[in-house]
Enzyme design. Structure first.
Site, short mmCIF file in Angstrom:
data_model
loop_
_atom_site.label_atom_id
_atom_site.label_comp_id
_atom_site.label_asym_id
_atom_site.label_seq_id
_atom_site.Cartn_x
_atom_site.Cartn_y
_atom_site.Cartn_z
N HIS A 86 -8.00 -1.01 6.32
CA HIS A 86 -8.42 -1.92 6.50
C HIS A 86 -9.20 -2.94 6.15
O HIS A 86 -10.10 -2.78 5.28
CB HIS A 86 -9.30 -1.35 8.30
CG HIS A 86 -9.95 -3.47 8.74
ND1 HIS A 86 -8.56 -3.71 9.75
CD2 HIS A 86 -10.55 -4.20 8.77
CE1 HIS A 86 -9.49 -4.85 10.35
NE2 HIS A 86 -10.66 -4.82 9.68
N ASP A 121 -9.66 0.42 14.75
CA ASP A 121 -10.45 0.06 13.87
C ASP A 121 -12.36 0.61 13.47
O ASP A 121 -13.05 -0.12 12.93
CB ASP A 121 -10.49 -1.74 13.39
CG ASP A 121 -9.34 -2.34 12.84
OD1 ASP A 121 -8.51 -1.39 12.52
OD2 ASP A 121 -9.57 -3.13 13.42
N ASN A 151 1.19 -0.91 0.01
CA ASN A 151 -0.30 0.40 0.19
C ASN A 151 0.37 1.00 0.36
O ASN A 151 0.33 1.94 -0.59
CB ASN A 151 -1.07 -0.04 0.89
CG ASN A 151 -2.34 -0.77 1.15
OD1 ASN A 151 -3.46 -0.43 0.18
ND2 ASN A 151 -2.38 -1.88 1.41
C1 GRF Z 1 -3.57 -4.81 4.25
O1 GRF Z 1 -3.91 -5.95 3.41
C2 GRF Z 1 -3.61 -4.05 5.03
O2 GRF Z 1 -5.08 -3.28 4.41
C3 GRF Z 1 -3.55 -4.30 5.94
O3 GRF Z 1 -2.20 -4.63 5.79
C4 GRF Z 1 -1.78 -5.15 4.89
C5 GRF Z 1 -1.23 -4.46 4.43
O4 GRF Z 1 0.16 -4.95 3.26
N1 GRF Z 1 -4.50 -3.15 6.55
P1 GRF Z 1 0.50 -3.93 2.85
O5 GRF Z 1 2.00 -4.12 3.61
O6 GRF Z 1 0.93 -2.15 2.65
O7 GRF Z 1 1.27 -4.70 1.51
#
Ligand code: GRF
Length: 215
Positions: free
Chosen positions: A111, A147, A16
């Site tokens: 989330h 959350d 992300n």
């Molecule tokens: C993602 O699924 C996010 O929604 C959750 O943790 C995961 C993180 O993945 N909070 P990344 O590190 O961004 O690949």
């Protein structure tokens, strides 16, 4: 245009974070990445940030010892890098109320479930166990309760009869990568804000970001 400076908190893979870094490369992006901070020095996301020329800060929660000490160090690093907004992207530590209060309205999280369903961990497994037919991800302001902050936007995917937690995670993740940069852009432009515990959209375009449905 002056861009809002964003500090990103991670704990792991950082996909992300990478999507936010990519979006920030566009000339018309309303934000720039000020720093990436991880509570795990070995988080792969830190290297992605370094490779992109972004200030990458490791603040080992084990070495710091307490939640207060970690949050104080994070706060200091955010200020030292001029962060105005804070984005949690797979950040796996529970934050103190004091820290959250300092960034209220300026700190968001993504989330992997349609909140308020399936808080906490193993959200894809939780969704399968519950037998729901749609699933997805939520971007929300961070509040004291885990959350549970005001929801800004949700991305929706269908659950197929053959899905398992891995296939579901693999379909939700690309939706996260679309929705998070879009929401952050609108937040940086001041078109989304937190008011009395609710998300307020300044215009129809910002409001239209609030749901993203995929096949
Ligand atoms: C993602 O699924 C996010 O929604 C959750 O943790 C995961 C993180 O993945 N909070 P990344 O590190 O961004 O690949």
């Amino acid at each position: 245009m002056s861009r809002k400076r964003v500090g990103i908190l991670i704990s792991g893979r950082g996909s992300n974070m990478a999507s936010l870094v990519d979006a920030a490369r566009r000339d018309d992006c309303a934000y720039e990445i000020a720093c990436v901070i991880s509570n795990r020095p070995d988080a792969p996301g830190l290297q992605i940030a370094r490779n992109a020329g972004i200030e990458a800060v490791a603040l080992d929660h084990k070495a710091l010892g307490t939640r207060d000490a970690l949050d104080a160090a994070i706060h200091e690093a955010l200020l030292a890098n001029g962060a105005e907004l804070v984005v949690c992207a797979g950040f796996m530590r529970i934050m103190t109320g004091d820290f959250i209060a300092k960034w209220e309205g300026s700190m968001i999280n993504i989330h992997p479930s349609l909140l308020p369903l399936f808080k906490g961990l193993d959200t894809h497994e939780q969704a399968l166990q519950a037998g729901v037919r749609v699933h997805g991800c939520s971007v929300h302001f961070i509040s004291a309760e885990l959350d549970a902050g005001a929801i800004i936007a949700q991305g929706v995917v269908k659950i197929g009869l053959d899905d398992d937690a891995d296939t579901l995670a693999a379909r939700v993740l690309p939706v996260e990568h679309l929705i998070y940069p879009a929401v952050l852009g609108a937040l940086a432009e001041g078109r989304i804000r937190l008011e009395n515990g609710q998300t307020v959209f300044a215009d129809d375009d910002a409001a239209s970001l609030s749901i993203l449905a995929t096949g």
